[in-house]
Design an enzyme around this catalytic site. Structure first.
Site, PDB file in Angstrom:
ATOM      1  N   TYR A 158      -1.783  18.862  -1.481  1.00 16.72           N
ATOM      2  CA  TYR A 158      -1.079  17.696  -0.926  1.00 16.72           C
ATOM      3  C   TYR A 158       0.093  18.169  -0.068  1.00 16.72           C
ATOM      4  O   TYR A 158       0.296  17.692   1.050  1.00 16.72           O
ATOM      5  CB  TYR A 158      -0.606  16.806  -2.079  1.00 16.72           C
TER       6      TYR A 158
HETATM    7  N1  LIG Z   1       3.663   6.154  -3.090  1.00 17.11           N
HETATM    8  C1  LIG Z   1       4.495   7.174  -2.854  1.00 17.11           C
HETATM    9  O1  LIG Z   1       5.405   7.464  -3.652  1.00 17.11           O
HETATM   10  C2  LIG Z   1       4.347   7.989  -1.602  1.00 17.11           C
HETATM   11  C3  LIG Z   1       5.333   8.943  -1.309  1.00 17.11           C
HETATM   12  C4  LIG Z   1       5.212   9.698  -0.158  1.00 17.11           C
HETATM   13  C5  LIG Z   1       4.148   9.505   0.692  1.00 17.11           C
HETATM   14  N2  LIG Z   1       3.197   8.562   0.385  1.00 17.11           N
HETATM   15  C6  LIG Z   1       2.091   8.400   1.343  1.00 17.11           C
HETATM   16  O2  LIG Z   1       2.002   7.040   1.716  1.00 17.11           O
HETATM   17  C7  LIG Z   1       0.687   6.763   2.179  1.00 17.11           C
HETATM   18  C8  LIG Z   1       0.202   5.469   1.570  1.00 17.11           C
HETATM   19  O3  LIG Z   1       0.036   5.661   0.177  1.00 17.11           O
HETATM   20  P1  LIG Z   1       0.422   4.545  -0.921  1.00 17.11           P
HETATM   21  O4  LIG Z   1       1.440   5.148  -1.815  1.00 17.11           O
HETATM   22  O5  LIG Z   1       0.700   3.251  -0.263  1.00 17.11           O
HETATM   23  O6  LIG Z   1      -0.938   4.537  -1.776  1.00 17.11           O
HETATM   24  P2  LIG Z   1      -2.148   3.503  -1.847  1.00 17.11           P
HETATM   25  O7  LIG Z   1      -3.183   4.186  -2.671  1.00 17.11           O
HETATM   26  O8  LIG Z   1      -1.677   2.166  -2.290  1.00 17.11           O
HETATM   27  O9  LIG Z   1      -2.626   3.389  -0.331  1.00 17.11           O
HETATM   28  C9  LIG Z   1      -3.401   4.369   0.300  1.00 17.11           C
HETATM   29  C10 LIG Z   1      -4.645   3.699   0.865  1.00 17.11           C
HETATM   30  O10 LIG Z   1      -5.399   4.664   1.616  1.00 17.11           O
HETATM   31  C11 LIG Z   1      -6.772   4.378   1.390  1.00 17.11           C
HETATM   32  N3  LIG Z   1      -7.586   5.554   1.664  1.00 17.11           N
HETATM   33  C12 LIG Z   1      -7.679   6.680   0.933  1.00 17.11           C
HETATM   34  N4  LIG Z   1      -8.553   7.528   1.486  1.00 17.11           N
HETATM   35  C13 LIG Z   1      -9.026   6.928   2.604  1.00 17.11           C
HETATM   36  C14 LIG Z   1      -9.960   7.313   3.596  1.00 17.11           C
HETATM   37  N5  LIG Z   1     -10.568   8.501   3.533  1.00 17.11           N
HETATM   38  N6  LIG Z   1     -10.195   6.461   4.598  1.00 17.11           N
HETATM   39  C15 LIG Z   1      -9.595   5.256   4.666  1.00 17.11           C
HETATM   40  N7  LIG Z   1      -8.695   4.840   3.741  1.00 17.11           N
HETATM   41  C16 LIG Z   1      -8.428   5.667   2.723  1.00 17.11           C
HETATM   42  C17 LIG Z   1      -6.844   3.985  -0.064  1.00 17.11           C
HETATM   43  O11 LIG Z   1      -8.025   3.264  -0.364  1.00 17.11           O
HETATM   44  C18 LIG Z   1      -5.574   3.163  -0.240  1.00 17.11           C
HETATM   45  O12 LIG Z   1      -5.819   1.782  -0.078  1.00 17.11           O
HETATM   46  C19 LIG Z   1      -0.147   7.992   1.814  1.00 17.11           C
HETATM   47  O13 LIG Z   1      -0.330   8.792   2.971  1.00 17.11           O
HETATM   48  C20 LIG Z   1       0.705   8.721   0.813  1.00 17.11           C
HETATM   49  O14 LIG Z   1       0.447  10.113   0.795  1.00 17.11           O
HETATM   50  C21 LIG Z   1       3.280   7.795  -0.728  1.00 17.11           C
END
Ligand SMILES: NC(=O)c1ccc[n+]([C@@H]2O[C@H](COP(=O)([O-])OP(=O)(O)OC[C@H]3O[C@@H](n4cnc5c(N)ncnc54)[C@H](O)[C@@H]3O)[C@@H](O)[C@H]2O)c1
Length: 278
Positions: A158
């Protein structure tokens, strides 16, 4: 008001059916835009579409696309251009965090790199040229992570993907600044946000986490200011602490310390002192 947002404009959000993507899509909907939700989990589309229409979206299109599949992203771009005359805003945000180990005993590296890094690159490279060519004000948001900057131990795949995302977004911003200044690029760096990605077996939001809505609101304010680095705090980590952690990470190189010295037993006290210093 951000010029690429508003009635008659189109936003494409990958990972848009959930979490930070959906909360952001809801802000774009509230601006009266057409919103294209791109996600792998189509079972979330019904609720997402309903919410986006209620928020004020002009049109909503939901598409099941795997962002790591370049051909599928290319077909999506053609469909968006046909339906709406092209995207004015893209948010390259889809991500997964299944966990990883250094020698890939879990077998997750390829997928994490393909989705978290490859998906961002695919989306930006497929949609970007049209945004440049149309000449309309346009916005590209890329979702990175603090884990791509301070690279803490525990999930090396990651971290590697998100470090790549940061480098890609920085290079893209530089290119657009020089060759297509009507396209602005932004790196969203969330803090700890309670979403499906971080939920695990929890039902309640941990007190330290932000909600996706808080994150989207912070992002909108930062976009209005024109920030490239959208460094979000959360309820446990403020900006000053993030600044110290990032400065320490770069300091490993400058001071010729071992990598990840923040977690090295010989440097624990020095880091604690550094955190306290003014
Ligand atoms: N939640 C946190 O604390 C956090 C912190 C830092 C970064 N992020 C980043 O934020 C972004 C959004 O994540 P989130 O926390 O909202 O999680 P989330 O799981 O709610 O949303 C991510 C979405 O991406 C979709 N997804 C996954 N693989 C996919 C693919 N191959 N094609 C199309 N869609 C796909 C999933 O189905 C999901 O709906 C991500 O890139 C994550 O790495 C999140």
């Amino acid at each position: 008001m951000i010029e690429s947002m508003g009635p008659g404009r189109t936003a494409v959000v990958t990972g848009g059916a959930s979490g930070i993507g959906l909360a952001s899509a809801t802000r774009f909907a509230a601006a009266g835009m057409n919103v294209v939700v791109v996600d792998w989990r189509d079972e979330l589309f019904g609720a997402a579409e309903q919410g986006l229409r209620a928020a004020g979206a002009a049109e909503v299109m939901c598409r099941k696309v795997d962002v790591s599949d370049r051909a599928a992203v290319t077909a999506l771009e053609a469909e968006v251009t046909e339906a709406f005359g092209g995207a004015d805003l893209i948010m390259c945000n889809a991500g997964i965090q299944p966990g990883s180990d250094i020698f890939d005993d879990k077998g997750t590296w390829a997928q994490i790199l393909a989705v978290n890094l490859g998906g961002v690159v695919n989306t930006a490279q497929v949609f970007g040229p049209g945004m440049v060519a149309r000449g309309r004000p346009a916005t590209i948001i890329v979702t990175g992570s603090k884990q791509g900057i301070t690279t803490p131990p525990g999930d090396p795949a990651y971290n590697t993907a998100k470090a790549g995302v940061k480098a890609f977004a920085e290079a893209l911003a530089h290119e657009m600044r020089n060759s297509a200044p009507h396209v602005s690029v932004h790196l969203l760096i969330p803090g700890f946000v309670f979403t499906d990605l971080t939920r695990h077996d929890r039902t309640e939001k941990p007190s330290g986490a932000w909600t996706p809505e808080q994150t989207a609101d912070f992002m909108m304010t930062s976009l209005e200011r024109g920030d490239f680095y959208i460094l979000c705090p959360d309820n446990d980590v403020d900006r000053a602490t993030d600044e110290k952690r990032m400065a320490w990470a770069v300091g490993d190189i400058i001071e010729n310390r071992p990598p990840l010295s923040r977690w090295h037993p010989d440097y624990g006290d020095a880091f604690a002192e550094f955190l306290k210093s003014g």
